[in-house]
Design a protein around this motif. Sequence first.
Motif, PDB file in Angstrom:
ATOM      1  N   SER A 210     -32.517  24.143  47.569  1.00 40.93           N
ATOM      2  CA  SER A 210     -33.795  24.799  47.301  1.00 40.93           C
ATOM      3  C   SER A 210     -34.864  24.402  48.305  1.00 40.93           C
TER       4      SER A 210
ATOM      5  N   ARG B 222     -34.369  36.860  38.270  1.00 42.47           N
ATOM      6  CA  ARG B 222     -33.244  37.763  38.523  1.00 42.47           C
ATOM      7  C   ARG B 222     -33.675  38.878  39.470  1.00 42.47           C
TER       8      ARG B 222
ATOM      9  N   ILE C 231     -34.172  37.451  43.040  1.00 41.50           N
ATOM     10  CA  ILE C 231     -32.930  37.273  43.782  1.00 41.50           C
ATOM     11  C   ILE C 231     -32.360  38.622  44.217  1.00 41.50           C
TER      12      ILE C 231
ATOM     13  N   THR D  36     -31.958  40.080  48.383  1.00 39.04           N
ATOM     14  CA  THR D  36     -30.772  40.590  49.061  1.00 39.04           C
ATOM     15  C   THR D  36     -31.058  41.892  49.801  1.00 39.04           C
TER      16      THR D  36
ATOM     17  N   GLN E  66     -31.646  31.579  44.898  1.00 38.23           N
ATOM     18  CA  GLN E  66     -30.842  31.258  43.721  1.00 38.23           C
ATOM     19  C   GLN E  66     -31.000  29.789  43.344  1.00 38.23           C
ATOM     20  N   SER E  67     -31.043  28.918  44.349  1.00 36.12           N
ATOM     21  CA  SER E  67     -31.212  27.489  44.076  1.00 36.12           C
ATOM     22  C   SER E  67     -32.583  27.206  43.478  1.00 36.12           C
TER      23      SER E  67
ATOM     24  N   ALA F 261     -34.360  29.283  41.768  1.00 36.61           N
ATOM     25  CA  ALA F 261     -34.341  29.823  40.411  1.00 36.61           C
ATOM     26  C   ALA F 261     -33.702  28.838  39.439  1.00 36.61           C
TER      27      ALA F 261
END
Length: 306
Positions: free
Chosen positions: A53, A246, A249, A253, A273-274, A276
Motif C-alpha cells: 500500500s 470496490r 479499484i 483498472t 487493492q492493498s 483498500a
Amino acid sequence: MTLDETSAVREVHKSSLQRPSRGYRVFQVFNAIALTGVVVATLYPIVNIVARSFSTDHYIRAGQVHLLPRGFTLTTYKALMHDSMFWTNYRNTIVYTVVGTVIALFLTTCYAYVLSKKDLRGRKFLIGVAVFTMFFSGGLIPNYILINSLGMKNTIWAIVLPNAISVFNLLVMKAFFESLPSDLEEAASIDGLSTYGILLRIVLPLSKAVMATMVLFYAVSFWNSWFSAFLYLNRSELFPVTVYLRNLIFGATSGTSVGFDRADSVTAAASLQSVAIVLITLPILAVYPFVQRYFVSGVMLGAVKG
C-alpha cells in the motif's frame, strides 16, 4: 532401608516425575516449529499488504515488494484522504455497523433465550424454522422484489434488517444459555423477578463472553458487507466504504478512479487493492484486542451443548 535412603529414593522418584519424557520434549519442539510456521504464514500476508500500500506501481508489478515498501509513496492515501465522498461512505459504514450490530444482538439474544427453554411449546418448530433458513433462501430476485416492495430500497434498513439474525450465532448463543445453571433462574423467579428481569439481571451479566463474541461476529459481518449495499443502494452518498473502494479499484483498472486524475490513477492502480484492504481491516484490528479474551471462551462455552 534407612530413613536417608528412603528420602533419597523419593527425591529420585519425584525428579523423574517432574522431568519431561523424551517423547514430550520432541512434541514440544515440533509444536513450537508448527506454531512459528502458523504465525509467519499469518503475519506475512498482512505485512506484505501494508508494504504494497505504500509502494509505487512499478515495484508492485515487478513483484519486488515483500516486507518493506519499495519506492515509498503516499499518493493513494492522499487521494483518498482528500476525497469527501470517502469520508461520507466511511461514516455510513460506521453507522450501518453500529445500528446493524445492536439490532442483530437484540434479536439474536431474545430468540436464543426463548429457544433455550426446553419446556417451551413449539420449541422444535421454532428451531426448525431457524435451521431451515441455513440451507434454503428465497433467492436473489425474490429478495430484491421484497425489499423494494417494502420501501426499504435506498435506506439503512435494506442493509441491517435482512441480515439481522445469523443462524450460526443464534445456535451458539442458544447452547450457551442452555449451559447456564437453571437453579439461578428458579431462585430469581421465586424472588419475584419476571422473565425479562431474569434475562436482564441474571442471564446477561453471566453472558459477557458470548455477547462479546456475537458483537465481534456481527460487527465484522456488517463492516465487510458490500453486496447488499451494491444491490439495494443507488445513491453514492449512501454507499458504505466497501462499495466505494470496490468502485475505486474498478475505476483504477480503467484509468478513471474516483478522486484521482488520470496520471495518479495509472500510478496508484496496482496499490489500490492493498490500500483498500488496509483501510477496511484497520478498525477491526483496533477493536479485536479488547474482545479477544472473551472470543475463545465465548465460542467454546457456546459449543458445550448442541
